[in-house]
Design an enzyme around this catalytic site. Structure first.
Site, mmCIF file in Angstrom:
data_model
loop_
_atom_site.group_PDB
_atom_site.id
_atom_site.type_symbol
_atom_site.label_atom_id
_atom_site.label_comp_id
_atom_site.label_asym_id
_atom_site.label_seq_id
_atom_site.Cartn_x
_atom_site.Cartn_y
_atom_site.Cartn_z
ATOM 1 C CG LEU A 75 13.695 -37.070 51.565
ATOM 2 C CD1 LEU A 75 14.080 -35.644 51.613
ATOM 3 C CD2 LEU A 75 12.636 -37.042 52.886
ATOM 4 C CG HIS A 76 18.656 -38.124 47.822
ATOM 5 N ND1 HIS A 76 17.873 -37.596 46.854
ATOM 6 C CD2 HIS A 76 19.965 -37.498 47.294
ATOM 7 C CE1 HIS A 76 18.491 -36.821 46.005
ATOM 8 N NE2 HIS A 76 19.695 -36.870 46.214
ATOM 9 C CG LEU A 77 19.614 -35.427 54.006
ATOM 10 C CD1 LEU A 77 18.436 -36.488 54.329
ATOM 11 C CD2 LEU A 77 19.986 -34.658 55.060
#
Length: 355
Positions: free
Chosen positions: A183-185
């Site tokens: 999970l990353h932005l």
């Protein structure tokens, strides 16, 4: 912003903030993380060789080395693909790529010891633009690339915390050209105003700040100002959770923008961009590994920022040609409007608890 930053190790600080304070200062931009970004990014020399072309709705950019130097993307076979610790993930990076740890201020008397979720900010070693970084929620938890309310809220708050209206945040789901299933932005600066920041929208569920884009690539829009971030983040999460359960790939883009309107606002209102617009594009699923030479339609491209990786495509690009490519990745209109009705009904139901 609480004003409390303690250095935990070289080039790794704890950035404690409060986006509701109304003090959108230079701290996010200058203190923690983006002043450090220039020192940490091994590829910041790319900033000297970027070229731009401008169309009515698009900003095209030539960035050849990003396609050459980036890590090899993972093969993605499912939107709900589980995290695999044997593949590359952000617990395997060089520690020097860590910029800082963001922690929301929940107790002004003891901000550094208050229990709360953490967001680790990393250098993107093959940046799209100045300050390109990755926001990774508590990396040791090994979350797959599925949005959470916390990740959405911090993404919105980061846009508010920046004093630069060109700071943008985005997300690619699995099947929507995410390169890593951890999970990353993405966060980066683009010093150009984009058309969708002021484009007209059609209200769908106004009480949930849910709208549809008009005269643009078919997609949805949420809008929030600083005091409503948690509520809007919860509604966005309800939409993205619904998309994941329906195996619908999606991209998000967060940017400063003007309040929702059906008609083009007056120039004064348009230039204010006092809130944050959150764009959600459901799209066709793309199987396999990401193609590294072509124009991949992901969060940037859907927002109107077109990073080309080869000079031939860049020089031949036309607005009509780009629009044709992008439309190939979007849902057919009948599928989109059917989904729209499902989401309206879904958001109209009693709000569940999201964390």
């Amino acid at each position: 912003f609480s004003g409390s930053v303690s250095y935990m190790k070289k080039c790794h600080c704890r950035f404690v903030y409060d986006h509701k304070s109304g003090c959108f200062f230079d701290g996010l931009d200058a203190l923690s993380p983006f002043n450090l970004w220039c020192r940490l990014s091994r590829s910041c020399v790319l900033l000297l060789i970027l070229q731009f072309l401008f169309f009515m709705d698009y900003c095209a950019q030539l960035n050849i080395q990003r396609g050459i130097e980036r890590r090899k993307p993972q093969e993605i076979l499912s939107i709900q693909q589980e995290f695999n610790d044997k593949q590359f993930n952000f617990n395997k990076i060089n520690p020097e790529e860590i910029i800082c740890e963001m922690t929301k201020c929940v107790n002004s008397r003891d901000v550094l010891n208050a229990p709360t979720s953490k967001m680790t900010v990393l250098v993107n070693v093959s940046p799209l633009e100045f300050g390109h970084c990755l926001f990774v929620p508590d990396p040791l938890q090994c979350y797959p690339q599925v949005l959470t309310k916390f990740a959405i809220a911090v993404g919105i708050e980061s846009v508010f915390l920046s004093s630069d209206p060109g700071f943008r945040v985005g997300f690619n789901s699995l099947g929507a050209f995410a390169s890593v299933n951890h999970l990353h932005l993405h966060g980066y600066y683009l010093d150009h105003e984009l058309a969708l920041e002021s484009i007209a929208v059609e209200p769908l569920v106004p009480e949930k700040d849910f709208h549809r884009l008009i005269n643009y690539h078919v997609g949805f829009v949420f809008y929030t100002e600083a005091k409503s971030v948690d509520k809007v983040a919860e509604n966005i999460c309800r939409v993205t959770d619904f998309l994941v359960k329906q195996n619908i790939a999606h991209n998000l883009f967060l940017s400063r923008g003007c309040p929702p309107h059906v008609h083009k606002p007056r120039e004064m209102e348009n230039s204010s961009r006092k809130g944050v617009r959150i764009f959600v594009w459901p799209r066709k699923f793309c199987f396999g590994a990401k193609e590294e030479s072509a124009l991949n339609v992901a969060l940037c491209e859907l927002a109107g920022h077109l990073p080309f990786k080869n000079k031939t495509d860049f020089e031949k690009a036309t607005e009509e040609g780009v629009t044709e490519i992008i439309n190939k990745y979007l849902l057919p209109k009948d599928e989109f409007f059917n989904l729209e009705q499902q989401l309206i009904q879904h958001l109209d139901t009693r709000t569940a608890a999201y964390v």
